[in-house]
Design an enzyme around this catalytic site. Structure first.
Site, PDB file in Angstrom:
ATOM      1  N   GLY A  33      -3.839  21.512  -2.167  1.00 36.81           N
ATOM      2  CA  GLY A  33      -3.919  20.177  -1.571  1.00 36.81           C
ATOM      3  C   GLY A  33      -4.358  20.272  -0.112  1.00 36.81           C
ATOM      4  O   GLY A  33      -4.592  21.362   0.423  1.00 36.81           O
ATOM      5  N   ASP A  85       3.876  25.010  -0.067  1.00 36.58           N
ATOM      6  CA  ASP A  85       3.054  23.980  -0.706  1.00 36.58           C
ATOM      7  C   ASP A  85       3.426  22.597  -0.170  1.00 36.58           C
ATOM      8  O   ASP A  85       4.518  22.405   0.388  1.00 36.58           O
ATOM      9  CB  ASP A  85       3.272  24.026  -2.227  1.00 36.58           C
ATOM     10  CG  ASP A  85       2.154  23.325  -2.997  1.00 36.58           C
ATOM     11  OD1 ASP A  85       1.236  22.762  -2.366  1.00 36.58           O
ATOM     12  OD2 ASP A  85       2.202  23.341  -4.247  1.00 36.58           O
ATOM     13  N   GLY A  86       2.530  21.674  -0.342  1.00 38.81           N
ATOM     14  CA  GLY A  86       2.778  20.280   0.017  1.00 38.81           C
ATOM     15  C   GLY A  86       3.515  19.564  -1.102  1.00 38.81           C
ATOM     16  O   GLY A  86       3.954  20.164  -2.084  1.00 38.81           O
ATOM     17  N   ALA A  87       3.654  18.252  -0.943  1.00 29.92           N
ATOM     18  CA  ALA A  87       4.296  17.423  -1.967  1.00 29.92           C
ATOM     19  C   ALA A  87       3.744  16.007  -1.839  1.00 29.92           C
ATOM     20  O   ALA A  87       3.261  15.602  -0.773  1.00 29.92           O
ATOM     21  CB  ALA A  87       5.808  17.411  -1.780  1.00 29.92           C
ATOM     22  N   GLY A 100      -0.440  15.458  -7.383  1.00 28.95           N
ATOM     23  CA  GLY A 100      -1.518  14.558  -6.953  1.00 28.95           C
ATOM     24  C   GLY A 100      -2.868  15.251  -6.978  1.00 28.95           C
ATOM     25  O   GLY A 100      -3.904  14.616  -7.158  1.00 28.95           O
ATOM     26  N   GLU A 107       1.327  25.336  -9.915  1.00 27.14           N
ATOM     27  CA  GLU A 107       2.242  25.292  -8.760  1.00 27.14           C
ATOM     28  C   GLU A 107       3.664  25.643  -9.195  1.00 27.14           C
ATOM     29  O   GLU A 107       4.368  26.401  -8.519  1.00 27.14           O
ATOM     30  CB  GLU A 107       2.199  23.901  -8.127  1.00 27.14           C
ATOM     31  CG  GLU A 107       0.875  23.625  -7.434  1.00 27.14           C
ATOM     32  CD  GLU A 107       0.709  22.197  -6.954  1.00 27.14           C
ATOM     33  OE1 GLU A 107      -0.174  21.973  -6.124  1.00 27.14           O
ATOM     34  OE2 GLU A 107       1.437  21.309  -7.418  1.00 27.14           O
ATOM     35  N   LYS A 125       5.854  11.343   3.406  1.00 30.75           N
ATOM     36  CA  LYS A 125       6.226  11.849   2.082  1.00 30.75           C
ATOM     37  C   LYS A 125       7.735  11.808   1.826  1.00 30.75           C
ATOM     38  O   LYS A 125       8.176  11.982   0.688  1.00 30.75           O
ATOM     39  CB  LYS A 125       5.738  13.297   1.911  1.00 30.75           C
ATOM     40  CG  LYS A 125       4.265  13.532   2.208  1.00 30.75           C
ATOM     41  CD  LYS A 125       3.382  12.957   1.144  1.00 30.75           C
ATOM     42  CE  LYS A 125       1.908  13.205   1.347  1.00 30.75           C
ATOM     43  NZ  LYS A 125       1.471  14.568   1.190  1.00 30.75           N
TER      44      LYS A 125
HETATM   45  C1  5RP Z   1      -1.339  19.206  -5.793  1.00 26.94           C
HETATM   46  C2  5RP Z   1      -0.067  18.853  -5.132  1.00 26.94           C
HETATM   47  C3  5RP Z   1      -0.088  18.647  -3.662  1.00 26.94           C
HETATM   48  O1  5RP Z   1       0.860  19.493  -3.086  1.00 26.94           O
HETATM   49  C4  5RP Z   1       0.247  17.229  -3.347  1.00 26.94           C
HETATM   50  O2  5RP Z   1      -0.641  16.398  -4.060  1.00 26.94           O
HETATM   51  C5  5RP Z   1       0.158  16.942  -1.852  1.00 26.94           C
HETATM   52  O3  5RP Z   1      -1.179  17.021  -1.464  1.00 26.94           O
HETATM   53  P1  5RP Z   1      -1.648  16.721   0.033  1.00 26.94           P
HETATM   54  O4  5RP Z   1      -1.136  17.844   0.868  1.00 26.94           O
HETATM   55  O5  5RP Z   1      -3.145  16.685  -0.066  1.00 26.94           O
HETATM   56  O6  5RP Z   1      -1.057  15.388   0.433  1.00 26.94           O
HETATM   57  O7  5RP Z   1       0.961  18.721  -5.739  1.00 26.94           O
HETATM   58  O8  5RP Z   1      -1.225  19.247  -7.183  1.00 26.94           O
END
Ligand code: 5RP
Length: 224
Positions: A33, A85-87, A100, A107, A125
């Site tokens: 992401g 990782d993000g969320a 997303g 993941e 978030k």
């Molecule tokens: C991808 C994910 C991402 O971590 C999540 O969508 C957040 O994305 P971004 O950092 O672009 O807001 O789960 O599958």
């Protein structure tokens, strides 16, 4: 600060946060992401201090390799100290909605190898209850209609197939709107039992240990 600047700030904070967990033999898990991309760019500045990374998507693999960071096959790694990782959403217990970017299954596989999930996110978030963000579910195509009907009957959610998206595993993504996920662990366990569901994008069993949250006042660390 703009959202991009917040993402860069949490990415740098993540590099500082994970340093004490690493040595030159360490392999780290890397998410997918736009926030994870900022982390990959920040990681490039210290790439000589780690052995390499296990990646959660083709896109992240390409970005890691473009920086000269070795990417290892997840099957060759027994355990990794950290996964970053993000969320899409994170609640006050560290449970998350992810997917997303359609990478939720890989993941969760990499998160499962990790001793510590470090979530990096901007303050938009953080939520009280998961579910305003449509819940992504990776589904084997022939089960799509049945899975979508079941979301309506069991949870009153409105599900639709994400148009034009095929996951790295060759499946589709169903997004479910109208949910209030008050018990993430229970819903994760239930939906993962439905035939044809590969992975639901609730990360309750694999929740964050810490969230580095970008705010206009700076990066806040939330421990769970
Ligand atoms: C991808 C994910 C991402 O971590 C999540 O969508 C957040 O994305 P971004 O950092 O672009 O807001 O789960 O599958």
């Amino acid at each position: 600060m703009t959202q991009d600047q917040l993402k860069q700030a949490v990415a740098q904070a993540a590099v500082d946060h994970i340093l004490p967990f690493l040595d030159s033999k360490s392999v780290i898990g890397v998410g997918t992401g736009s926030t994870a991309n900022c982390f990959i760019d920040a990681l490039a500045t210290m790439k000589d201090q780690i052995r390499g990374a296990v990646s959660s998507s083709v896109k992240s693999t390409e970005r890691l390799q473009a920086h000269g960071i070795p990417v290892l096959d997840s099957n060759t790694v027994e355990s990794i100290p950290v996964y970053i990782d993000g969320a899409d959403e994170i609640d006050h217990q560290g449970c998350m909605i992810k997917g997303g970017g359609a990478a939720l299954t890989r993941e969760k596989i990499v998160a499962d190898l990790a001793e510590r999930f470090v979530c990096i996110a901007d303050e938009s978030k953080l939520v009280d209850v998961l579910g305003a963000f449509p819940l992504p579910v990776e589904v084997i195509p022939m089960a799509a209609a049945q899975v979508m009907r079941r979301f309506a009957t069991v949870y009153g959610g409105q599900a639709s197939v994400r148009a034009g998206v095929t996951t790295d595993n060759g499946n589709i993504i169903v997004d479910v709107r109208g949910l209030k996920i008050t018990d993430p662990l229970a819903m994760e366990a239930e939906v993962n039992q439905w035939p044809g569901v590969v992975t639901v994008g609730i990360f309750g069993r694999h929740k964050a240990k810490v969230c580095l949250l970008g705010t206009s006042q700076g990066v806040r660390a939330l421990d769970f």
